[in-house]
Motif scaffolding. Structure first.
Motif, PDB file in Angstrom:
ATOM      1  N   LYS A 117      10.147 -47.684  43.563  1.00 44.35           N
ATOM      2  CA  LYS A 117      11.105 -47.459  42.488  1.00 44.35           C
ATOM      3  C   LYS A 117      10.411 -47.984  41.230  1.00 44.35           C
ATOM      4  CE  LYS A 117      15.482 -48.471  43.561  1.00 44.35           C
ATOM      5  NZ  LYS A 117      16.669 -49.364  43.735  1.00 44.35           N
ATOM      6  N   VAL A 118      10.333 -47.158  40.194  1.00 44.68           N
ATOM      7  CA  VAL A 118       9.556 -47.561  39.008  1.00 44.68           C
ATOM      8  C   VAL A 118      10.444 -47.566  37.764  1.00 44.68           C
ATOM      9  CG1 VAL A 118       7.547 -47.029  37.557  1.00 44.68           C
ATOM     10  CG2 VAL A 118       7.469 -46.563  40.017  1.00 44.68           C
ATOM     11  N   ASP A 119      10.569 -48.748  37.140  1.00 46.73           N
ATOM     12  CA  ASP A 119      11.193 -48.835  35.820  1.00 46.73           C
ATOM     13  C   ASP A 119      10.070 -48.833  34.796  1.00 46.73           C
ATOM     14  OD1 ASP A 119      13.898 -49.024  36.521  1.00 46.73           O
ATOM     15  OD2 ASP A 119      13.688 -51.150  36.997  1.00 46.73           O
ATOM     16  N   THR A 120      10.282 -48.083  33.714  1.00 43.65           N
ATOM     17  CA  THR A 120       9.217 -48.005  32.697  1.00 43.65           C
ATOM     18  C   THR A 120       9.697 -48.565  31.365  1.00 43.65           C
ATOM     19  OG1 THR A 120       8.628 -45.910  33.725  1.00 43.65           O
ATOM     20  CG2 THR A 120       7.484 -46.461  31.692  1.00 43.65           C
ATOM     21  N   ILE A 121       8.813 -49.370  30.757  1.00 46.87           N
ATOM     22  CA  ILE A 121       9.009 -49.806  29.370  1.00 46.87           C
ATOM     23  C   ILE A 121       7.922 -49.133  28.543  1.00 46.87           C
ATOM     24  CG2 ILE A 121       8.771 -51.745  27.775  1.00 46.87           C
ATOM     25  CD1 ILE A 121       9.851 -53.594  29.897  1.00 46.87           C
ATOM     26  N   LEU A 122       8.302 -48.525  27.440  1.00 48.00           N
ATOM     27  CA  LEU A 122       7.300 -48.017  26.495  1.00 48.00           C
ATOM     28  C   LEU A 122       7.414 -48.845  25.215  1.00 48.00           C
ATOM     29  CD1 LEU A 122       6.675 -45.522  28.253  1.00 48.00           C
ATOM     30  CD2 LEU A 122       7.005 -44.105  26.243  1.00 48.00           C
ATOM     31  N   ASP A 161      14.929 -57.405  38.421  1.00 44.96           N
ATOM     32  CA  ASP A 161      14.688 -56.423  39.492  1.00 44.96           C
ATOM     33  C   ASP A 161      13.213 -56.243  39.823  1.00 44.96           C
ATOM     34  OD1 ASP A 161      17.386 -56.079  39.500  1.00 44.96           O
ATOM     35  OD2 ASP A 161      17.379 -54.232  38.316  1.00 44.96           O
ATOM     36  N   ALA A 162      12.322 -56.602  38.894  1.00 45.91           N
ATOM     37  CA  ALA A 162      10.897 -56.315  39.102  1.00 45.91           C
ATOM     38  C   ALA A 162      10.297 -57.190  40.193  1.00 45.91           C
ATOM     39  CB  ALA A 162      10.135 -56.529  37.794  1.00 45.91           C
ATOM     40  N   GLU A 163       9.563 -56.567  41.110  1.00 43.43           N
ATOM     41  CA  GLU A 163       8.792 -57.350  42.093  1.00 43.43           C
ATOM     42  C   GLU A 163       7.377 -57.573  41.575  1.00 43.43           C
ATOM     43  OE1 GLU A 163       9.535 -56.576  46.479  1.00 43.43           O
ATOM     44  OE2 GLU A 163      10.102 -54.685  45.532  1.00 43.43           O
ATOM     45  N   VAL A 164       6.917 -56.647  40.751  1.00 41.60           N
ATOM     46  CA  VAL A 164       5.616 -56.784  40.079  1.00 41.60           C
ATOM     47  C   VAL A 164       5.765 -56.199  38.690  1.00 41.60           C
ATOM     48  CG1 VAL A 164       3.218 -55.943  40.005  1.00 41.60           C
ATOM     49  CG2 VAL A 164       4.214 -56.614  42.185  1.00 41.60           C
ATOM     50  N   SER A 219      10.981 -63.433  30.760  1.00 43.44           N
ATOM     51  CA  SER A 219      12.180 -63.634  31.596  1.00 43.44           C
ATOM     52  C   SER A 219      11.932 -63.430  33.081  1.00 43.44           C
ATOM     53  CB  SER A 219      13.290 -62.658  31.171  1.00 43.44           C
ATOM     54  OG  SER A 219      13.497 -62.716  29.794  1.00 43.44           O
ATOM     55  N   THR A 220      10.849 -62.745  33.430  1.00 40.81           N
ATOM     56  CA  THR A 220      10.668 -62.399  34.837  1.00 40.81           C
ATOM     57  C   THR A 220       9.864 -63.450  35.597  1.00 40.81           C
ATOM     58  OG1 THR A 220      10.053 -60.622  36.353  1.00 40.81           O
ATOM     59  CG2 THR A 220       8.512 -61.048  34.554  1.00 40.81           C
ATOM     60  N   SER A 221      10.131 -63.548  36.901  1.00 40.89           N
ATOM     61  CA  SER A 221       9.294 -64.412  37.748  1.00 40.89           C
ATOM     62  C   SER A 221       8.333 -63.552  38.578  1.00 40.89           C
ATOM     63  CB  SER A 221      10.176 -65.265  38.657  1.00 40.89           C
ATOM     64  OG  SER A 221      11.050 -64.434  39.379  1.00 40.89           O
ATOM     65  N   ILE A 272       8.849 -51.675  40.984  1.00 38.29           N
ATOM     66  CA  ILE A 272       7.759 -52.005  40.047  1.00 38.29           C
ATOM     67  C   ILE A 272       8.223 -51.799  38.612  1.00 38.29           C
ATOM     68  CG2 ILE A 272       5.356 -51.466  39.400  1.00 38.29           C
ATOM     69  CD1 ILE A 272       5.710 -52.341  42.343  1.00 38.29           C
ATOM     70  N   LEU A 273       7.836 -52.739  37.752  1.00 36.41           N
ATOM     71  CA  LEU A 273       8.099 -52.550  36.328  1.00 36.41           C
ATOM     72  C   LEU A 273       6.773 -52.189  35.664  1.00 36.41           C
ATOM     73  CD1 LEU A 273       9.929 -52.694  33.871  1.00 36.41           C
ATOM     74  CD2 LEU A 273       9.453 -55.120  33.725  1.00 36.41           C
ATOM     75  N   LEU A 274       6.703 -50.974  35.144  1.00 32.69           N
ATOM     76  CA  LEU A 274       5.477 -50.497  34.488  1.00 32.69           C
ATOM     77  C   LEU A 274       5.686 -50.551  32.977  1.00 32.69           C
ATOM     78  CD1 LEU A 274       2.734 -48.982  34.356  1.00 32.69           C
ATOM     79  CD2 LEU A 274       4.014 -46.849  34.620  1.00 32.69           C
ATOM     80  N   ALA A 275       4.853 -51.331  32.294  1.00 28.60           N
ATOM     81  CA  ALA A 275       4.944 -51.390  30.833  1.00 28.60           C
ATOM     82  C   ALA A 275       3.731 -50.673  30.248  1.00 28.60           C
ATOM     83  CB  ALA A 275       4.983 -52.839  30.360  1.00 28.60           C
ATOM     84  N   VAL A 276       3.988 -49.681  29.432  1.00 29.94           N
ATOM     85  CA  VAL A 276       2.918 -48.878  28.838  1.00 29.94           C
ATOM     86  C   VAL A 276       2.827 -49.258  27.362  1.00 29.94           C
ATOM     87  CG1 VAL A 276       2.084 -46.520  28.458  1.00 29.94           C
ATOM     88  CG2 VAL A 276       3.556 -47.018  30.429  1.00 29.94           C
TER      89      VAL A 276
END
Ligand SMILES: Cc1cc2nc3c(=O)[nH]c(=O)nc-3n(C[C@H](O)[C@H](O)[C@H](O)COP(=O)(O)O)c2cc1C
Length: 404
Positions: free
Chosen positions: A35-40, A82-85, A114-116, A9-13
Motif C-alpha cells: 500500500k503506497v501513500d505518496t507525498i509530492l 501508518d508508514a512502515e517505511v 512525526s514518524t517512527s 510505504i510512504l513515498l516522498a517525491v
C-alpha cells in the motif's frame, strides 16, 4: 508472498529531474502488493503530476501540509502513523537539507519529524551539488540519526555530464525497502552466510567443468533472509541474477575459492546455508595452455580429483548448518545420510533434474529427530520463505537453551 505484499510505504517525491522515475518505483511497489501513500513536495509537482501517482497507487496523493483534516484522517499525523517505511526518492539537495535540519515547513518535513518509521533517502542531483560539503554534512547527519542513504549512482546526469548523482535503480530501492521492513524481524541481528549458484572447475585458461545451477534458490533464500531481518553474506558462483542491494556479496568461481570464502565468512556467522551446487570433482591438472585438438582419434582422458566437502568441513560451536541434497535417485535415503554425516540442523532434499534451473521445486525437509516434511511443488521464493521460517525457529530454540 514477500514482506512487501503486506507493507504500508510512504513515498516522498521531491523536486528533481529524476522525479519521473519515482512513478516506476510507485508502480513496482504496488505490483509487489504494498500500500503506497505518496507525498509530492512543491518542487516535485513542478516535474510530475500528482495524478500520475494517484492513478498508479489508487490512493490520494498528498501535497499540502495545510490541507483540511476530516474525520479520522489527521493529515501529516496519519501519514506518519501508518508508514512502515518512509522513502524519499528522489531526494533533492534542498529536501535533504530540510530533513537534516528538522524543518517542518512543509508536509514532507512535518511527516518526517512525526514518524517512527525507518527513513530511506535516495539522493539525485548534479555531481557538484552532491559533493558540496553542505549536502555531504546533511547526509551524514541523517545517517547518524539512523537513516539509510541509498546511492546516488555514478553515470550520465541530466546535464549530460558524467558523475555522481543519478538516482539508483528502482530494484535497489525496493531492496532497501525490504531491508528496512525486515529490521525488527525474527532474524534481526542474526548473521547468515549463504552460498548460491554453481561452481566452475578450470580445465585450461578458457574451459571449465560446470553445472546447470541457476542460483535462483540461493538468491530467493537471500531475499527471504532479508525479509526476516538477517544480515546476509552471499557467496555466489557465476549466475545471471542481480544480487540483493545492500548486502555483502563475495563472487567466486571454483569450489576451492568457495571453500575459502565460506571458511572466512562463517567465523563470525550464526547460520550457514549451502544452496550452491558445488563441484564434487576438479581436474587433477589445470593446463596452463589451451588444450589442443589431437591430430589422431585418441579420446582425451580427464583425470579428476575429489573436492573437499565444504559443509562437512565447517563446524563452529553454535553454527546452525543447513544443506541441500539434489539427488537423481534414493532421495530420502541419501538426504538422511548427509544430514547425519555432515551434522546438519536441516537438509532440503529435492529431485536434481526437476529443480536445477527451474523456477519451482518439490522438496522434502529433514531435521534431526523430526519426521520428514514433504512439501508440495512451490516457487523457489515460497520454499525459501518456508526454509527461513524454520531457521528462525531453530535460532529461537537454540537461544532459549534447548538442545536439538
Ligand atoms: C530543471 C531543474 C532541474 C533540477 N534538478 C534537480 C535535481 O536533480 N536535484 C536537486 O536536488 N535539485 C534539482 N533542482 C533544484 C530543485 O528543484 C529545487 O532546489 C527545489 O527547491 C527543490 O524542491 P523540494 O526540495 O521541495 O522538492 C532542479 C531545478 C530545476 C529548475
Amino acid at each position: 508472498m514477500t514482506r512487501l505484499a503486506t507493507a504500508h510505504i510512504l513515498l516522498a517525491v521531491t523536486g528533481g529531474v529524476a522525479a519521473y522515475r519515482a512513478a516506476d518505483l510507485a508502480s513496482q511497489l504496488v505490483q509487489a502488493g504494498a500500500k503506497v501513500d505518496t507525498i509530492l513536495t512543491e518542487g516535485a509537482a513542478q516535474f510530475i503530476q500528482p495524478l500520475t501517482f494517484a492513478a498508479l497507487t489508487r490512493r490520494p496523493v498528498h501535497t499540502d501540509l495545510f490541507a483540511p483534516w476530516s474525520g479520522d484522517a489527521l493529515g501529516h499525523l496519519s501519514l506518519a502513523r501508518d508508514a512502515e517505511v518512509m522513502l524519499v526518492a528522489p531526494a533533492s539537495a534542498n529536501a535533504i537539507a530540510r530533513l537534516s535540519l528538522g524543518l517542518a515547513s512543509d508536509l514532507l518535513g512535518a511527516v518526517a519529524l512525526s514518524t517512527s518509521a525507518p527513513l530511506i533517502v535516495a539522493p539525485a542531483m548534479e555531481h557538484g551539488m552532491f559533493h558540496h560539503p553542505a549536502t555531504q554534512s546533511h547526509l551524514q547527519t541523517l545517517r547518524d540519526r539512523g537513516a539509510t542513504v541509498v546511492g546516488p549512482a555514478h553515470g550520465r546526469l541530466a546535464s549530460g555530464a558524467i558523475g555522481d548523482g543519478r538516482l539508483v535503480a528502482v530494484g535497489e530501492l525496493l531492496d532497501a525497502v525490504r531491508q528496512a521492513l525486515g529490521r525488527d524481524g525474527p532474524l534481526a541481528g542474526i548473521r547468515i552466510v549463504l552460498t548460491a549458484g554453481g561452481t566452475r572447475e578450470a580445465l585450461d585458461p578458457v574451459r571449465y567443468l560446470g553445472n546447470r545451477s541457476s542460483g535462483k534458490m540461493g538468491y530467493a533464500l537471500a531475499y527471504a533472509a532479508i525479509d526476516l531481518g538477517a544480515a546476509v553474506h552471499l557467496i555466489t558462483g557465476p549466475v545471471n541474477l542481480p544480487a540483493p542491494a545492500g548486502i555483502e556479496v563475495t563472487e567466486v568461481e571454483s569450489a576451492a575459492a568457495m571453500h575459502q570464502a565460506v571458511g572466512d565468512a562463517t567465523r563470525s556467522a550464526d547460520v550457514l546455508i549451502m544452496a550452491a551446487a558445488v563441484a564434487d570433482f576438479r581436474p587433477r591438472h589445470r593446463q596452463t595452455q589451451k588444450i589442443k585438438k589431437q591430430p589422431d582419434t585418441e579420446p582425451l582422458t580427464l583425470e579428476l580429483k575429489r573436492n573437499p566437502d565444504i559443509l562437512a568441513s565447517i563446524s563452529h560451536t553454535g553454527l546452525i548448518k543447513v544443506g541441500f541434497a539434489a539427488e537423481t535417485e534414493d532421495l530420502l535415503a541419501n538426504a538422511e545420510k548427509k544430514l547425519t554425516a555432515k551434522t546438519l540442523d536441516m537438509i532440503v532434499a529435492n529431485d536434481a533434474t526437476a529443480t536445477i534451473g527451474s523456477g519451482t521445486s518439490t522438496a522434502i525437509i529433514l531435521r534431526p529427530g523430526q519426521r520428514p516434511e514433504s512439501l508440495p511443488e512451490m516457487t523457489k521464493e515460497a520454499l525459501a520463505q518456508h526454509i527461513l521460517e524454520q531457521v528462525a525457529e531453530i535460532v529461537t530454540r537454540n537461544k532459549s537453551g534447548a538442545t536439538r
